[in-house]
Enzyme design. Structure first.
Site, PDB file in Angstrom:
ATOM      1  N   HIS A 158       0.821  -1.216   0.000  1.00  0.00           N
ATOM      2  CA  HIS A 158       0.000   0.000   0.000  1.00  0.00           C
ATOM      3  C   HIS A 158       0.853   1.265   0.000  1.00  0.00           C
ATOM      4  O   HIS A 158       0.352   2.348  -0.308  1.00  0.00           O
ATOM      5  CB  HIS A 158      -1.001  -0.002   1.164  1.00  0.00           C
ATOM      6  CG  HIS A 158      -0.433   0.334   2.510  1.00  0.00           C
ATOM      7  ND1 HIS A 158      -0.224  -0.619   3.491  1.00  0.00           N
ATOM      8  CD2 HIS A 158      -0.061   1.508   3.059  1.00  0.00           C
ATOM      9  CE1 HIS A 158       0.248  -0.032   4.576  1.00  0.00           C
ATOM     10  NE2 HIS A 158       0.362   1.257   4.331  1.00  0.00           N
ATOM     11  N   ASP A 212       0.123  -7.534   1.504  1.00  0.00           N
ATOM     12  CA  ASP A 212       0.532  -6.130   1.654  1.00  0.00           C
ATOM     13  C   ASP A 212       2.050  -5.983   1.736  1.00  0.00           C
ATOM     14  O   ASP A 212       2.574  -5.286   2.596  1.00  0.00           O
ATOM     15  CB  ASP A 212      -0.130  -5.474   2.864  1.00  0.00           C
ATOM     16  CG  ASP A 212      -0.105  -3.951   2.755  1.00  0.00           C
ATOM     17  OD1 ASP A 212       0.391  -3.440   1.732  1.00  0.00           O
ATOM     18  OD2 ASP A 212      -0.586  -3.266   3.685  1.00  0.00           O
ATOM     19  N   SER A 248       4.557   2.983   7.722  1.00  0.00           N
ATOM     20  CA  SER A 248       4.316   1.752   6.978  1.00  0.00           C
ATOM     21  C   SER A 248       5.520   1.370   6.127  1.00  0.00           C
ATOM     22  O   SER A 248       6.084   2.201   5.415  1.00  0.00           O
ATOM     23  CB  SER A 248       3.102   1.916   6.058  1.00  0.00           C
ATOM     24  OG  SER A 248       1.910   1.825   6.786  1.00  0.00           O
TER      25      SER A 248
END
Length: 358
Positions: free
Chosen positions: A96, A127, A210
């Site tokens: 992402h 992911d 992230s």
């Protein structure tokens, strides 16, 4: 750097929380039986600050060791973090973080000029993604990945990345739990992945973290920070102290396949091999997953399921939505044999299904 550019690069997980949230502070100290000293020639009062100083030294040593393995990834519309995977310039991050883009600017957490990088491959189902630097700058070094199966509740961890575009930031906390299964959702650029065996941590995970590194005090990466929980009572804002990281074992499994084959060839993730949709009951409540298509030769079809059947239970798990089915499957492995309960017409049936692989 405009912090708003990092707006979608740490997914927020909707998670109901208790109204009160308790914050814990790390303290160091010791106790001894009456008549015994904490250490030869040292009083308890002296031992406490000494232990605190040792912990501080450990933090600083880990940061000095690991930070050259962490990078900031700048896409045209967003910012995220990444971890140097090998000496050939491969960087592992979240799928992402890179979104639909294929080219990036990467900057070492320790500073320096941005370096161009290109996408190798993404695996949105877990992911994860791998990009590769066009040239490897001096000072950048591969991270050491630890054995996430040895991670336990209470282990001290540090999260390193670029929250809100603040490159080279570090937060600290503990491992709060292991083996969590969480769903990411599609909003805000999320992949919609359901992720199993996640590491829960109290180390602050903010937008931009992230794809960065969750490391232990041995300087080993034990996870890739991916999700931050949200509290509905706070209007969907981030819930303090509840973040999730993909365990390093899964990161290595996916990254090694992408680097070797350009794609994931063995996901290790279980599947029913169906296309399904959530169905509602007469009260408009989720009541199961209708099979839209059962892939020929797939796990469900081989067990006798077909289009129109409504799955209501998988082993001991009640199935009411596509998400609950995905979460149940995330806790299992290809080849597992499970009992699937389903409704066909007005009759309830059960079938023994040997799970396939995504």
């Amino acid at each position: 750097m405009d912090a708003s550019r990092a707006r979608a690069r740490t997914r927020l997980l909707a998670l109901p929380l208790a109204a009160g949230v308790c914050a814990a502070a790390l303290t160091a100290g010791c106790s001894a039986d009456p008549g015994t000293s904490a250490a030869p020639g040292r009083t308890t009062a002296q031992a406490a600050p000494a232990a605190a100083n040792e912990l501080q030294d450990d933090y600083q040593a880990v940061i000095k060791d690991v930070l050259p393995s962490v990078v900031q990834i700048d896409a045209s519309e967003s910012l995220g973090s990444g971890v140097v995977y090998d000496d050939r310039g491969h960087i592992v991050t979240n799928a992402h973080v890179i979104g639909e883009e294929t080219s990036f600017q990467v900057t070492a957490a320790t500073g320096g000029q941005p370096v161009a990088a290109r996408l190798v491959a993404a695996y949105p189902e877990q992911d994860l993604a791998v990009i590769r630097l066009e040239s490897v700058p001096d000072g950048l070094k591969p991270a050491r990945f630890g054995d996430s199966s040895k991670v336990q509740m209470g282990h001290i961890v540090l999260a390193m990345g670029s929250p809100l575009g603040l490159s080279g930031s570090v937060t600290q906390g503990i491992v709060s739990a292991t083996g969590r299964t969480v769903s990411e959702g599609h909003t805000g650029g999320g992949t919609g992945a359901t992720l199993g065996n996640m590491v829960q941590t109290s180390a602050a995970i903010n937008p931009g973290n992230s794809g960065g590194a969750l490391v232990d005090l041995d300087g080993q990466v034990v996870g890739i920070p991916t999700l931050a929980a949200t509290d509905p009572a706070m209007g969907g804002g981030s819930a303090p102290g509840i973040g999730f990281a993909i365990p390093s074992s899964m990161v290595r499994t996916v990254a090694d396949q992408i680097i070797k084959d350009g794609k994931v060839t063995d996901s290790g993730r279980a599947a029913l091999d169906i296309t399904g949709r959530t169905v509602l009951d007469d009260d408009y409540e989720p009541a199961g997953v209708a099979v839209v298509e059962a892939e020929e030769g797939g796990a469900a079809a081989d067990a006798g399921l077909r289009a129109g059947d409504v799955i209501t239970r998988l082993a001991d798990d009640d199935i009411t939505t596509i998400t609950s089915l995905a979460e149940s499957l995330a806790d299992r492995s290809p080849g597992d044999v499970v009992t699937v309960t389903y409704v066909r017409g007005t009759e309830t049936h059960k079938a023994e299904v040997t799970l396939g692989e995504i």
